[in-house]
Scaffold this motif. Structure first.
Motif, PDB file in Angstrom:
ATOM      1  N   ILE A 277       0.690  -1.241   0.072  1.00  0.00           N
ATOM      2  CA  ILE A 277       0.096   0.070  -0.097  1.00  0.00           C
ATOM      3  C   ILE A 277       0.783   1.079   0.049  1.00  0.00           C
ATOM      4  O   ILE A 277       0.212   2.513   0.313  1.00  0.00           O
ATOM      5  N   GLY A 278       2.031   1.108  -0.183  1.00  0.00           N
ATOM      6  CA  GLY A 278       2.916   2.324  -0.396  1.00  0.00           C
ATOM      7  C   GLY A 278       3.247   3.109   0.742  1.00  0.00           C
ATOM      8  O   GLY A 278       3.531   4.180   0.644  1.00  0.00           O
ATOM      9  N   VAL A 279       3.253   2.521   1.964  1.00  0.00           N
ATOM     10  CA  VAL A 279       3.650   3.210   3.177  1.00  0.00           C
ATOM     11  C   VAL A 279       5.126   2.622   3.555  1.00  0.00           C
ATOM     12  O   VAL A 279       5.552   1.665   3.123  1.00  0.00           O
ATOM     13  N   SER A 280       5.954   3.350   4.730  1.00  0.00           N
ATOM     14  CA  SER A 280       7.130   2.867   4.992  1.00  0.00           C
ATOM     15  C   SER A 280       6.811   2.158   6.579  1.00  0.00           C
ATOM     16  O   SER A 280       5.571   2.236   7.040  1.00  0.00           O
ATOM     17  N   VAL A 281       7.691   1.449   7.022  1.00  0.00           N
ATOM     18  CA  VAL A 281       7.303   0.598   8.204  1.00  0.00           C
ATOM     19  C   VAL A 281       8.421   0.943   9.044  1.00  0.00           C
ATOM     20  O   VAL A 281       9.528   1.213   8.601  1.00  0.00           O
ATOM     21  N   ALA A 282       8.233   1.030  10.304  1.00  0.00           N
ATOM     22  CA  ALA A 282       9.163   1.278  11.268  1.00  0.00           C
ATOM     23  C   ALA A 282       9.066   0.036  12.447  1.00  0.00           C
ATOM     24  O   ALA A 282       7.755  -0.086  12.721  1.00  0.00           O
ATOM     25  N   ILE A 283       9.832  -0.656  12.841  1.00  0.00           N
ATOM     26  CA  ILE A 283       9.768  -1.413  13.976  1.00  0.00           C
ATOM     27  C   ILE A 283      10.221  -0.389  15.152  1.00  0.00           C
ATOM     28  O   ILE A 283      11.046  -0.043  15.674  1.00  0.00           O
ATOM     29  N   THR A 284       8.887  -0.480  15.946  1.00  0.00           N
ATOM     30  CA  THR A 284       8.949   0.590  16.885  1.00  0.00           C
ATOM     31  C   THR A 284       9.245   0.503  18.518  1.00  0.00           C
ATOM     32  O   THR A 284       9.734   1.266  19.007  1.00  0.00           O
ATOM     33  N   GLU A 285       9.008  -0.875  18.742  1.00  0.00           N
ATOM     34  CA  GLU A 285       9.369  -1.216  20.400  1.00  0.00           C
ATOM     35  C   GLU A 285       9.633  -2.651  20.441  1.00  0.00           C
ATOM     36  O   GLU A 285       9.044  -3.124  21.298  1.00  0.00           O
ATOM     37  N   LEU A 286      10.697  -2.855  19.965  1.00  0.00           N
ATOM     38  CA  LEU A 286      11.001  -4.455  19.801  1.00  0.00           C
ATOM     39  C   LEU A 286      11.643  -4.800  21.211  1.00  0.00           C
ATOM     40  O   LEU A 286      12.395  -4.221  21.675  1.00  0.00           O
ATOM     41  N   LEU A 331      12.281  -0.868   3.011  1.00  0.00           N
ATOM     42  CA  LEU A 331      10.857  -0.518   3.583  1.00  0.00           C
ATOM     43  C   LEU A 331      10.982   0.026   4.834  1.00  0.00           C
ATOM     44  O   LEU A 331      10.254   0.934   5.286  1.00  0.00           O
ATOM     45  N   ILE A 332      11.907  -0.448   5.587  1.00  0.00           N
ATOM     46  CA  ILE A 332      12.006  -0.250   7.181  1.00  0.00           C
ATOM     47  C   ILE A 332      12.815   1.198   7.545  1.00  0.00           C
ATOM     48  O   ILE A 332      14.145   0.918   7.063  1.00  0.00           O
ATOM     49  N   ILE A 333      12.346   1.893   8.046  1.00  0.00           N
ATOM     50  CA  ILE A 333      13.156   3.313   8.099  1.00  0.00           C
ATOM     51  C   ILE A 333      13.709   3.249   9.550  1.00  0.00           C
ATOM     52  O   ILE A 333      14.566   4.417   9.698  1.00  0.00           O
ATOM     53  N   ARG A 334      13.333   2.422  10.592  1.00  0.00           N
ATOM     54  CA  ARG A 334      14.015   2.584  11.839  1.00  0.00           C
ATOM     55  C   ARG A 334      13.689   1.248  12.545  1.00  0.00           C
ATOM     56  O   ARG A 334      12.679   0.642  12.350  1.00  0.00           O
ATOM     57  N   VAL A 335      14.679   0.710  13.430  1.00  0.00           N
ATOM     58  CA  VAL A 335      14.355  -0.292  14.269  1.00  0.00           C
ATOM     59  C   VAL A 335      14.701   0.070  15.742  1.00  0.00           C
ATOM     60  O   VAL A 335      15.796   0.402  15.793  1.00  0.00           O
ATOM     61  N   SER A 336      13.545   0.390  16.560  1.00  0.00           N
ATOM     62  CA  SER A 336      13.902   0.577  17.898  1.00  0.00           C
ATOM     63  C   SER A 336      13.543  -0.468  18.859  1.00  0.00           C
ATOM     64  O   SER A 336      12.405  -1.267  18.721  1.00  0.00           O
ATOM     65  N   PHE A 337      14.264  -0.523  20.029  1.00  0.00           N
ATOM     66  CA  PHE A 337      14.123  -1.391  20.945  1.00  0.00           C
ATOM     67  C   PHE A 337      13.320  -0.865  22.032  1.00  0.00           C
ATOM     68  O   PHE A 337      13.322   0.347  22.318  1.00  0.00           O
ATOM     69  N   TRP A 338      12.620  -1.540  22.893  1.00  0.00           N
ATOM     70  CA  TRP A 338      11.552  -1.081  23.902  1.00  0.00           C
ATOM     71  C   TRP A 338      12.519  -1.267  25.411  1.00  0.00           C
ATOM     72  O   TRP A 338      12.276  -2.176  26.166  1.00  0.00           O
TER      73      TRP A 338
END
Ligand code: XIL
Length: 377
Positions: A277-286, A331-338
């Motif tokens: 669907i043409g959006v980016s993804v971020a992994i926000t709270e891994l 596709l993934i613009i950031r990977v953040s840990f929680w």
């Protein structure tokens, strides 16, 4: 490629120290348990792929926590301070509570760590008054809150979770309409499904320079991912049909609170769905729990018991996830840990972090530093 060469060297150095040692402690220098082993910072290892983030909270603002944060991460999300209950006035018309969050934002920016804003509209950690009153009052509360927060952080915070966790779990098989899958939050009760569109449009108008996220958990569940995809696609199509040349919702944030039983192919399927669907993804709270304890047992477990096998399986899960994330780095613009350490994690009973309660790097840390080496070992 530079990164590949570095990871090969690192893996050669670490093969013996990590996976052949029988204890849960990982490589440290004898006689100085606090000294971190020689390894490239995660933000350098991943510099050709995506920024690597973690949370900021009071405990992480000094000492070794801060050193580790600055060393390894180039993005930070306030764990609690920038939520509506953190920033918002205690009563309608009252003062905003900027100071604690501002201290975090300033400290991070002064150390070249960018800030992701979390979160504007949520059913949790939100003062009750914000969703009380007539639909029009609640609507105005939301609009004025978003306007105030984006104005305050203009130029300092370039991305925000605008709406967090709007979609329910346990979606019926065959469900076709995302509007049937919305959580009955105070926002929903006042405004129906339209509150989501309104929140994003308000944020866009308040500061067009900000990247707008929809953030949720359990997107490794195919039905939930499908409904989120449909919702984001619908709102974006409607917005674009009005002549806008960018998406209203630009990024889907996958919280990624996982356990070691997470299905990597389900995570991949969600990434594929969102790409469509043409959006980016971020992994926000891994975070990846060695075992899912949940409920009242989630926090303050310090280092709860985990066998070497559990630590290993956790490391392999992290390695599989990062291998996947690298594959999808366009596709993934950031990977953040929680969370950085198992003691202060919100799910500390599940030992979900890369460092243990003594800030020793775990097998999980080395797996993130070198996923391929870990999996090929
Ligand atoms: C959690 C914090 O880590 C805890 O300290 C707090 O008590 C509850 O919230 N999804 C989110 C985060 O979007 O804001 C939550 O953070 C974890 C789940």
């Amino acid at each position: 490629m530079k990164v590949k060469i570095i990871t090969v060297i690192i893996s050669a150095l670490l093969i013996f120290s990590v996976f052949s040692c029988g204890s849960t402690q990982t490589a440290t220098t004898a006689g100085n348990a606090r000294q971190q082993p020689q390894i490239q910072p995660l933000k350098i290892i991943y510099q050709d792929y995506f920024p690597i983030g973690n949370i900021i909270k009071d405990n992480y603002m000094r000492g070794e926590y801060l050193d580790l944060l600055i060393e390894h991460f180039n993005y930070a999300t306030a764990e609690n301070s920038m939520k509506p209950s953190g920033l918002g006035p205690r009563e309608r018309g009252g003062e905003y509570n900027w100071a604690p969050a501002d201290r975090m934002v300033d400290l991070m920016l002064n150390n070249d760590i960018a800030i992701h804003g979390h979160t504007l509209v949520w059913h949790n950690q939100t003062h009750a008054w914000m969703t009380e009153g007539s639909p029009e009052v609640v609507r105005q509360n939301m609009i004025s809150y978003i306007n105030a927060v984006l104005a305050h952080y203009k130029g300092r915070v370039f991305s925000w979770d605008v709406v967090n966790e709007a979609v329910i779990d346990g979606i019926n098989p065959g469900e076709q309409n995302w509007r049937n899958c919305l959580r009955p939050s105070g926002w929903y009760q006042a405004m129906g499904a339209d509150y989501i569109d309104l929140a994003f449009r308000t944020a866009r108008a308040a500061d067009p320079d900000v990247l707008l996220f929809y953030n949720d958990y359990n997107l490794n569940n195919p039905r939930k991912a499908t409904m989120v995809r449909d919702m984001v696609r619908d709102l974006n199509e409607r917005y674009r049909a009005e002549g806008h040349d960018r998406n209203l919702i630009e990024v889907i944030g996958m919280q990624a609170h996982y356990s070691t039983s997470v299905s990597i192919s389900n995570v991949r399927a969600a990434l594929d769905m969102f790409r469509e669907i043409g959006v980016s993804v971020a992994i926000t709270e891994l975070d990846v729990e060695t075992r899912t304890v949940g409920g009242a047992n989630s926090g303050t477990g310090r280092d709860s018991f985990a066998t070497d096998t559990e630590q290993r399986i956790q490391a392999l899960t992290y390695a599989n996830l990062f291998q996947l994330f690298k594959e999808y780095s366009d596709l993934i613009i950031r990977v953040s840990f929680w969370g950085m350490d198992d003691e202060l994690s919100w799910k500390s009973f599940g030992n979900p972090c890369l460092w243990d309660s003594n800030l020793e790097p775990k097998q999980a840390f080395f797996a993130v530093a070198d996923p391929e080496g870990t999996l090929n070992r």
